[in-house]
Write a protein that holds these residues in place. Structure first.
Motif, PDB file in Angstrom:
ATOM      1  N   PRO A 133       5.512  16.946 -15.609  1.00 19.58           N
ATOM      2  CA  PRO A 133       6.404  16.545 -16.711  1.00 19.58           C
ATOM      3  C   PRO A 133       7.760  17.253 -16.649  1.00 19.58           C
ATOM      4  O   PRO A 133       8.783  16.645 -16.984  1.00 19.58           O
ATOM      5  CB  PRO A 133       5.629  16.966 -17.968  1.00 19.58           C
ATOM      6  CG  PRO A 133       4.203  17.014 -17.537  1.00 19.58           C
ATOM      7  CD  PRO A 133       4.235  17.479 -16.119  1.00 19.58           C
ATOM      8  N   GLU A 134       7.757  18.513 -16.224  1.00 20.25           N
ATOM      9  CA  GLU A 134       9.032  19.232 -16.114  1.00 20.25           C
ATOM     10  C   GLU A 134       9.958  18.554 -15.112  1.00 20.25           C
ATOM     11  O   GLU A 134      11.171  18.487 -15.309  1.00 20.25           O
ATOM     12  CB  GLU A 134       8.775  20.682 -15.704  1.00 20.25           C
ATOM     13  CG  GLU A 134      10.037  21.517 -15.586  1.00 20.25           C
ATOM     14  CD  GLU A 134       9.752  22.960 -15.199  1.00 20.25           C
ATOM     15  OE1 GLU A 134      10.665  23.606 -14.661  1.00 20.25           O
ATOM     16  OE2 GLU A 134       8.625  23.436 -15.431  1.00 20.25           O
ATOM     17  N   GLY A 135       9.390  18.043 -14.012  1.00 24.24           N
ATOM     18  CA  GLY A 135      10.207  17.351 -13.030  1.00 24.24           C
ATOM     19  C   GLY A 135      10.575  15.939 -13.443  1.00 24.24           C
ATOM     20  O   GLY A 135      11.553  15.379 -12.943  1.00 24.24           O
ATOM     21  N   ALA A 136       9.817  15.347 -14.369  1.00 26.20           N
ATOM     22  CA  ALA A 136      10.065  13.960 -14.763  1.00 26.20           C
ATOM     23  C   ALA A 136      11.351  13.804 -15.567  1.00 26.20           C
ATOM     24  O   ALA A 136      11.969  12.738 -15.537  1.00 26.20           O
ATOM     25  CB  ALA A 136       8.886  13.438 -15.589  1.00 26.20           C
ATOM     26  N   VAL A 137      11.752  14.847 -16.275  1.00 24.16           N
ATOM     27  CA  VAL A 137      12.960  14.731 -17.089  1.00 24.16           C
ATOM     28  C   VAL A 137      14.223  14.816 -16.235  1.00 24.16           C
ATOM     29  O   VAL A 137      15.083  13.928 -16.314  1.00 24.16           O
ATOM     30  CB  VAL A 137      12.961  15.789 -18.215  1.00 24.16           C
ATOM     31  CG1 VAL A 137      14.262  15.710 -19.019  1.00 24.16           C
ATOM     32  CG2 VAL A 137      11.762  15.577 -19.129  1.00 24.16           C
ATOM     33  N   LEU A 160       2.420  11.374 -19.454  1.00 24.61           N
ATOM     34  CA  LEU A 160       2.725  12.770 -19.137  1.00 24.61           C
ATOM     35  C   LEU A 160       2.487  13.672 -20.346  1.00 24.61           C
ATOM     36  O   LEU A 160       2.109  14.836 -20.194  1.00 24.61           O
ATOM     37  CB  LEU A 160       4.171  12.896 -18.657  1.00 24.61           C
ATOM     38  CG  LEU A 160       4.469  12.247 -17.301  1.00 24.61           C
ATOM     39  CD1 LEU A 160       5.949  12.343 -16.976  1.00 24.61           C
ATOM     40  CD2 LEU A 160       3.646  12.910 -16.202  1.00 24.61           C
ATOM     41  N   ALA A 161       2.691  13.134 -21.539  1.00 26.43           N
ATOM     42  CA  ALA A 161       2.363  13.901 -22.748  1.00 26.43           C
ATOM     43  C   ALA A 161       0.874  14.219 -22.781  1.00 26.43           C
ATOM     44  O   ALA A 161       0.464  15.312 -23.190  1.00 26.43           O
ATOM     45  CB  ALA A 161       2.774  13.115 -23.990  1.00 26.43           C
ATOM     46  N   GLY A 162       0.056  13.284 -22.318  1.00 23.89           N
ATOM     47  CA  GLY A 162      -1.385  13.538 -22.258  1.00 23.89           C
ATOM     48  C   GLY A 162      -1.737  14.657 -21.300  1.00 23.89           C
ATOM     49  O   GLY A 162      -2.654  15.449 -21.562  1.00 23.89           O
ATOM     50  N   ALA A 163      -1.005  14.756 -20.179  1.00 24.63           N
ATOM     51  CA  ALA A 163      -1.243  15.852 -19.237  1.00 24.63           C
ATOM     52  C   ALA A 163      -0.952  17.197 -19.895  1.00 24.63           C
ATOM     53  O   ALA A 163      -1.685  18.178 -19.688  1.00 24.63           O
ATOM     54  CB  ALA A 163      -0.372  15.665 -17.991  1.00 24.63           C
ATOM     55  N   LEU A 164       0.089  17.258 -20.717  1.00 27.88           N
ATOM     56  CA  LEU A 164       0.426  18.507 -21.404  1.00 27.88           C
ATOM     57  C   LEU A 164      -0.602  18.843 -22.479  1.00 27.88           C
ATOM     58  O   LEU A 164      -0.868  20.022 -22.747  1.00 27.88           O
ATOM     59  CB  LEU A 164       1.824  18.395 -22.012  1.00 27.88           C
ATOM     60  CG  LEU A 164       2.961  18.413 -20.980  1.00 27.88           C
ATOM     61  CD1 LEU A 164       4.257  17.917 -21.594  1.00 27.88           C
ATOM     62  CD2 LEU A 164       3.136  19.819 -20.414  1.00 27.88           C
ATOM     63  N   VAL A 165      -1.193  17.831 -23.105  1.00 30.51           N
ATOM     64  CA  VAL A 165      -2.271  18.087 -24.071  1.00 30.51           C
ATOM     65  C   VAL A 165      -3.439  18.759 -23.361  1.00 30.51           C
ATOM     66  O   VAL A 165      -4.062  19.692 -23.897  1.00 30.51           O
ATOM     67  CB  VAL A 165      -2.717  16.775 -24.740  1.00 30.51           C
ATOM     68  CG1 VAL A 165      -4.013  16.977 -25.527  1.00 30.51           C
ATOM     69  CG2 VAL A 165      -1.626  16.258 -25.669  1.00 30.51           C
ATOM     70  N   ALA A 188       6.338  14.496  -8.048  1.00 30.39           N
ATOM     71  CA  ALA A 188       6.753  13.811  -9.271  1.00 30.39           C
ATOM     72  C   ALA A 188       7.820  12.740  -9.058  1.00 30.39           C
ATOM     73  O   ALA A 188       7.678  11.621  -9.580  1.00 30.39           O
ATOM     74  CB  ALA A 188       7.216  14.825 -10.313  1.00 30.39           C
ATOM     75  N   PRO A 189       8.910  13.010  -8.326  1.00 33.12           N
ATOM     76  CA  PRO A 189       9.968  11.992  -8.246  1.00 33.12           C
ATOM     77  C   PRO A 189       9.482  10.654  -7.701  1.00 33.12           C
ATOM     78  O   PRO A 189       9.718   9.601  -8.313  1.00 33.12           O
ATOM     79  CB  PRO A 189      10.997  12.644  -7.311  1.00 33.12           C
ATOM     80  CG  PRO A 189      10.764  14.108  -7.439  1.00 33.12           C
ATOM     81  CD  PRO A 189       9.284  14.256  -7.636  1.00 33.12           C
TER      82      PRO A 189
END
Length: 251
Positions: free
Chosen positions: A82-86, A227-232, A207-208
């Protein structure tokens, strides 16, 4: 922290510079600035004498057998994707799906990196006050909330604010995972950290292309929600980073 600060500055001025100078002019400008910084910094580099290994037997490296090392590696991976997705895709998401202008679309990464920088500089103080487990848990849940809101954003400025919140949360997840690996009892700090960092940074590598491929088929909105689910999942596994609060003692 300084990496995130650089992202904030670059993301903030990148869009207007590209709009004014074009992509090629922006690349030349960024390269010139980077070269100037390197040339100035070179004279301040700290040197050390060359290391000469002895002629004794070389130690044999073996992969750690305990699952905790790989659990921490997966936590780092699920944080760094997720950090790389932004930085990689948020600007395109804003411009293609939310109708953002070129100068505004770059602000998603700028604000994400800016809040990350603030929280990473404050990270040790926050962790020392609340403990590694609580900090990891709430950081991951806050990051998940921001990523989810970004994926469901009705307009570009809402998405920018959501990604800024995600940056606040995601800032400390990877540093805590690395710290936990370095303080695992009964493990060489170097061996544990090398495995966790390898697994974590593979997220930046994968990620890219992976996110671009998935987003092409299902769109960026659903991608950011996933990706929010991965952080959960990282937040639910927060108890695994308890070793980050331990002081490493010589074996």
């Amino acid at each position: 922290g300084f990496w995130s600060l650089g992202g904030f500055i670059g993301g903030g001025i990148g869009g207007p510079v590209i709009q004014r100078l074009g992509a090629e002019g922006h690349a030349i400008f960024a390269s010139a600035v980077s070269l100037a910084i390197v040339l100035v910094a070179m004279q301040y580099l700290i040197s050390e004498p060359a290391h000469h290994e002895d002629d004794g037997p070389k130690p044999h490296y073996a992969w750690p057998k305990a699952p905790i090392v790989y659990i921490l590696g997966l936590m780092a991976l699920f944080s760094m994707v997720p950090e790389g997705a932004v930085p990689d895709w948020a600007a395109l998401y804003l411009s293609k799906e939310l109708g953002s202008s070129l100068s505004v679309s770059g602000l998603a990464f700028a604000f994400f990196a800016g809040t990350m920088a603030v929280m990473r500089f404050a990270g040790d103080g926050v962790r020392n006050r609340f403990g590694a487990v609580a900090t990891m848990r709430w950081s991951a849940f806050i990051a998940a909330g921001g990523m989810l809101a970004g994926g469901m954003a009705p307009n570009d400025w809402f998405a920018i604010a959501a990604f800024a919140i995600a940056g606040l949360g995601i800032a400390n997840t990877v540093p805590i995972a690395f710290s936990a690996a370095g303080n695992l009892p009964g493990f060489s700090a170097g061996a544990a950290i090398s495995v966790v960092t390898m697994m974590g940074y593979s997220g930046i590598l994968l990620a890219p292309s992976a996110i671009g491929f998935v987003a092409e088929h299902i769109g960026f909105r659903i991608t950011y929600i996933v990706l929010a689910g991965a952080l959960v999942m990282v937040g639910l596994a927060a108890s695994q980073v308890a070793s980050a609060d331990r002081a490493k003692t010589p074996s």
